[in-house]
Every structure is written in structure tokens, then in C-alpha cells.
Design a protein around this motif. Structure first.
Motif, PDB file in Angstrom:
ATOM      1  N   CYS A   7      14.679  52.466 -18.860  1.00 43.04           N
ATOM      2  CA  CYS A   7      14.510  52.221 -17.427  1.00 43.04           C
ATOM      3  C   CYS A   7      15.650  51.612 -16.701  1.00 43.04           C
ATOM      4  O   CYS A   7      16.183  50.682 -17.219  1.00 43.04           O
ATOM      5  N   TYR A  12      13.472  48.386 -19.894  1.00 41.42           N
ATOM      6  CA  TYR A  12      12.455  48.833 -20.801  1.00 41.42           C
ATOM      7  C   TYR A  12      13.078  50.034 -21.337  1.00 41.42           C
ATOM      8  O   TYR A  12      13.487  51.062 -20.980  1.00 41.42           O
ATOM      9  N   TYR A  14      12.043  53.362 -23.901  1.00 40.85           N
ATOM     10  CA  TYR A  14      10.768  54.289 -24.240  1.00 40.85           C
ATOM     11  C   TYR A  14      11.316  54.773 -25.432  1.00 40.85           C
ATOM     12  O   TYR A  14      12.485  55.379 -25.553  1.00 40.85           O
ATOM     13  N   GLU A  20       3.668  55.456 -26.040  1.00 41.79           N
ATOM     14  CA  GLU A  20       3.502  54.005 -25.106  1.00 41.79           C
ATOM     15  C   GLU A  20       1.893  54.106 -24.782  1.00 41.79           C
ATOM     16  O   GLU A  20       1.446  54.764 -23.904  1.00 41.79           O
ATOM     17  N   CYS A  40       6.983  53.097 -15.624  1.00 39.89           N
ATOM     18  CA  CYS A  40       7.268  52.022 -16.614  1.00 39.89           C
ATOM     19  C   CYS A  40       6.368  51.108 -16.787  1.00 39.89           C
ATOM     20  O   CYS A  40       5.789  50.469 -15.835  1.00 39.89           O
ATOM     21  N   SER A  42       6.713  48.155 -17.918  1.00 36.90           N
ATOM     22  CA  SER A  42       7.125  46.888 -17.537  1.00 36.90           C
ATOM     23  C   SER A  42       7.408  46.314 -15.965  1.00 36.90           C
ATOM     24  O   SER A  42       6.930  45.496 -15.543  1.00 36.90           O
ATOM     25  N   LYS A  47       9.265  57.720 -13.575  1.00 37.11           N
ATOM     26  CA  LYS A  47       9.913  58.420 -14.610  1.00 37.11           C
ATOM     27  C   LYS A  47      11.388  58.807 -14.375  1.00 37.11           C
ATOM     28  O   LYS A  47      12.136  58.793 -15.247  1.00 37.11           O
ATOM     29  N   PHE A  50      14.515  56.749 -15.375  1.00 32.05           N
ATOM     30  CA  PHE A  50      15.082  56.696 -16.729  1.00 32.05           C
ATOM     31  C   PHE A  50      15.988  57.287 -16.997  1.00 32.05           C
ATOM     32  O   PHE A  50      16.250  58.556 -16.459  1.00 32.05           O
TER      33      PHE A  50
END
Length: 54
Positions: A7, A12, A14, A20, A40, A42, A47, A50
């Protein structure tokens, strides 16, 4: 499979192997298969915020 996406807002990571579960994304889900509505877990960033990392 070692696909990882970061992110740009909060950092963060992934990881495809882990998925997740907080966002109903099963383990071993490639980023391209993650729903576009994913945010995200957090910070809530979309999306599209990212980027791929090694």
C-alpha cells in the motif's frame, strides 16, 4: 507463489500466500484475482493504491 503488493499510503503488505481473511480474500489469491472493491485493511486505501514489490 511470492506475489507481494504494498500500500502506497501506509506500507501494508499484501502477500498472495496469506491472502487477507479480514477482507474475505482466501490464501493463495493472486492480486489480479483480488476484487476491485478491496481496500487496505490498515488504512482503507483503494486497491489501485498498491504497487508490486519484490
Amino acid at each position: 507463489m511470492s506475489e507481494r503488493m504494498k500500500c502506497k499510503v501506509c506500507g501494508y503488505i499484501y502477500t498472495a500466500e496469506k491472502g487477507e481473511t479480514r477482507k474475505n480474500v482466501e490464501p493463495n489469491t493472486l492480486w489480479e484475482d483480488v476484487p476491485e472493491r478491496f481496500v487496505c485493511p490498515s488504512c482503507g486505501a483503494a486497491k489501485r493504491m498498491f504497487i508490486a514489490i519484490d
